[in-house]
Motif scaffolding. Structure first.
Motif, PDB file in Angstrom:
ATOM      1  N   MET A 202       0.833  -1.201   0.000  1.00 51.65           N
ATOM      2  CA  MET A 202       0.000   0.000   0.000  1.00 51.65           C
ATOM      3  C   MET A 202       0.872   1.257   0.000  1.00 51.65           C
ATOM      4  SD  MET A 202      -3.005  -1.215   2.558  1.00 51.65           S
ATOM      5  CE  MET A 202      -4.378  -0.200   2.021  1.00 51.65           C
TER       6      MET A 202
ATOM      7  N   GLN B 166       2.280   1.748  -3.432  1.00 51.73           N
ATOM      8  CA  GLN B 166       1.256   2.261  -4.342  1.00 51.73           C
ATOM      9  C   GLN B 166       0.777   3.668  -3.946  1.00 51.73           C
ATOM     10  OE1 GLN B 166       0.034   0.828  -7.122  1.00 51.73           O
ATOM     11  NE2 GLN B 166       1.294  -1.003  -6.924  1.00 51.73           N
ATOM     12  N   ARG B 167       1.295   4.175  -2.851  1.00 52.66           N
ATOM     13  CA  ARG B 167       0.960   5.520  -2.350  1.00 52.66           C
ATOM     14  C   ARG B 167      -0.536   5.706  -2.117  1.00 52.66           C
ATOM     15  NH1 ARG B 167       5.958   8.541  -3.774  1.00 52.66           N
ATOM     16  NH2 ARG B 167       7.004   7.315  -5.118  1.00 52.66           N
ATOM     17  N   THR B 168      -1.085   4.791  -1.346  1.00 52.36           N
ATOM     18  CA  THR B 168      -2.488   4.898  -0.976  1.00 52.36           C
ATOM     19  C   THR B 168      -2.607   4.691   0.533  1.00 52.36           C
ATOM     20  OG1 THR B 168      -4.739   4.236  -1.543  1.00 52.36           O
ATOM     21  CG2 THR B 168      -3.108   2.473  -1.348  1.00 52.36           C
ATOM     22  N   THR B 169      -3.717   5.095   1.080  1.00 50.25           N
ATOM     23  CA  THR B 169      -3.905   5.022   2.522  1.00 50.25           C
ATOM     24  C   THR B 169      -4.160   3.604   3.005  1.00 50.25           C
ATOM     25  OG1 THR B 169      -5.125   5.929   4.397  1.00 50.25           O
ATOM     26  CG2 THR B 169      -6.391   5.468   2.407  1.00 50.25           C
TER      27      THR B 169
ATOM     28  N   GLU C 176     -10.589   7.539   1.981  1.00 47.96           N
ATOM     29  CA  GLU C 176     -10.702   7.213   0.566  1.00 47.96           C
ATOM     30  C   GLU C 176      -9.354   6.785  -0.005  1.00 47.96           C
ATOM     31  OE1 GLU C 176     -11.922   9.429  -3.528  1.00 47.96           O
ATOM     32  OE2 GLU C 176     -13.138   9.839  -1.758  1.00 47.96           O
ATOM     33  N   ALA C 177      -9.362   5.648  -0.649  1.00 46.21           N
ATOM     34  CA  ALA C 177      -8.138   5.123  -1.250  1.00 46.21           C
ATOM     35  C   ALA C 177      -7.768   5.929  -2.483  1.00 46.21           C
ATOM     36  CB  ALA C 177      -8.337   3.665  -1.633  1.00 46.21           C
ATOM     37  N   GLY C 178      -6.493   6.185  -2.649  1.00 55.78           N
ATOM     38  CA  GLY C 178      -6.017   6.884  -3.833  1.00 55.78           C
ATOM     39  C   GLY C 178      -5.906   5.962  -5.032  1.00 55.78           C
ATOM     40  N   ARG C 179      -5.671   4.682  -4.756  1.00 55.05           N
ATOM     41  CA  ARG C 179      -5.521   3.683  -5.811  1.00 55.05           C
ATOM     42  C   ARG C 179      -6.118   2.366  -5.360  1.00 55.05           C
ATOM     43  NH1 ARG C 179       0.555   4.683  -8.088  1.00 55.05           N
ATOM     44  NH2 ARG C 179       0.185   6.865  -8.509  1.00 55.05           N
TER      45      ARG C 179
ATOM     46  N   VAL D 137      -5.340  -1.234  -4.990  1.00 56.33           N
ATOM     47  CA  VAL D 137      -4.137  -2.064  -4.917  1.00 56.33           C
ATOM     48  C   VAL D 137      -4.528  -3.513  -5.189  1.00 56.33           C
ATOM     49  CG1 VAL D 137      -2.189  -2.786  -3.498  1.00 56.33           C
ATOM     50  CG2 VAL D 137      -3.131  -0.478  -3.243  1.00 56.33           C
TER      51      VAL D 137
ATOM     52  N   LYS E  56     -15.831   4.095  -6.275  1.00 57.78           N
ATOM     53  CA  LYS E  56     -14.736   4.869  -6.861  1.00 57.78           C
ATOM     54  C   LYS E  56     -14.109   4.182  -8.075  1.00 57.78           C
ATOM     55  CE  LYS E  56     -10.576   7.423  -5.941  1.00 57.78           C
ATOM     56  NZ  LYS E  56      -9.727   8.054  -4.974  1.00 57.78           N
TER      57      LYS E  56
END
Length: 153
Positions: free
Chosen positions: A62, A65-68, A74-77, A79, A137
């Motif tokens: 995570m 992938q630079r997500t929370t 809210e997830a940025g990507r 994964v 999303k």
């Protein structure tokens, strides 16, 4: 949701509460039941180690992938790589493994019901809302991922 509740109502707190209950049960109410001699200690250790490894692999992926990794953010990507190819929820699976491992290691036989209770709470409080957010999303990408990858194993 209040800021304090946001930081208290997270899976590690639920896990810590279940671990505390199991420790309390084995310390103050052992009732003489055991899982057996060495095999329970070995399996317990393997489950705890495997759970920690799963969580570490998931958090690493995570982060890569630079997500929370925080629930209800809210997830940025989406994964789907690394350990997420095998499980949609490797951190929660790892948490359940850690709890099961400690219960085995401690011979906390009466605490066994904590495992399905913990899994149920995690599914209702975190997994279902997170999946709904991801579904909204990422639409078709999430639908395809959910079809290809199991929730737990």
């Amino acid at each position: 949701m209040s800021p304090l509740r946001k930081w208290i109502d997270i899976p590690p707190v639920w896990l810590a509460a279940c671990i505390f209950i199991a420790w309390w049960q084995k310390t103050y109410h052992p009732i003489g039941l055991t899982f057996g001699p060495v095999w329970a200690d070995l399996l317990g250790g393997l489950l705890v180690g495997g759970g920690l490894l799963l969580a570490a692999l998931a958090l690493s992926e995570m982060r890569r992938q630079r997500t929370t990794f925080m629930p209800n953010e809210e997830a940025g990507r989406l994964v789907t790589s690394g350990i997420f190819k095998r499980s949609r929820n490797p951190i929660y699976l790892g948490d359940a493994m850690i709890l099961a491992g400690l219960i085995l290691y401690w011979d906390a036989v009466l605490s066994l019901p904590l495992i399905p209770i913990f899994v149920w709470v995690i599914e209702k409080r975190f997994i279902q809302p997170e999946e709904a957010m991801l579904r909204r999303k990422f639409l078709a990408d999430y639908a395809r991922y959910a079809q290809q990858t199991r929730r737990w194993l």
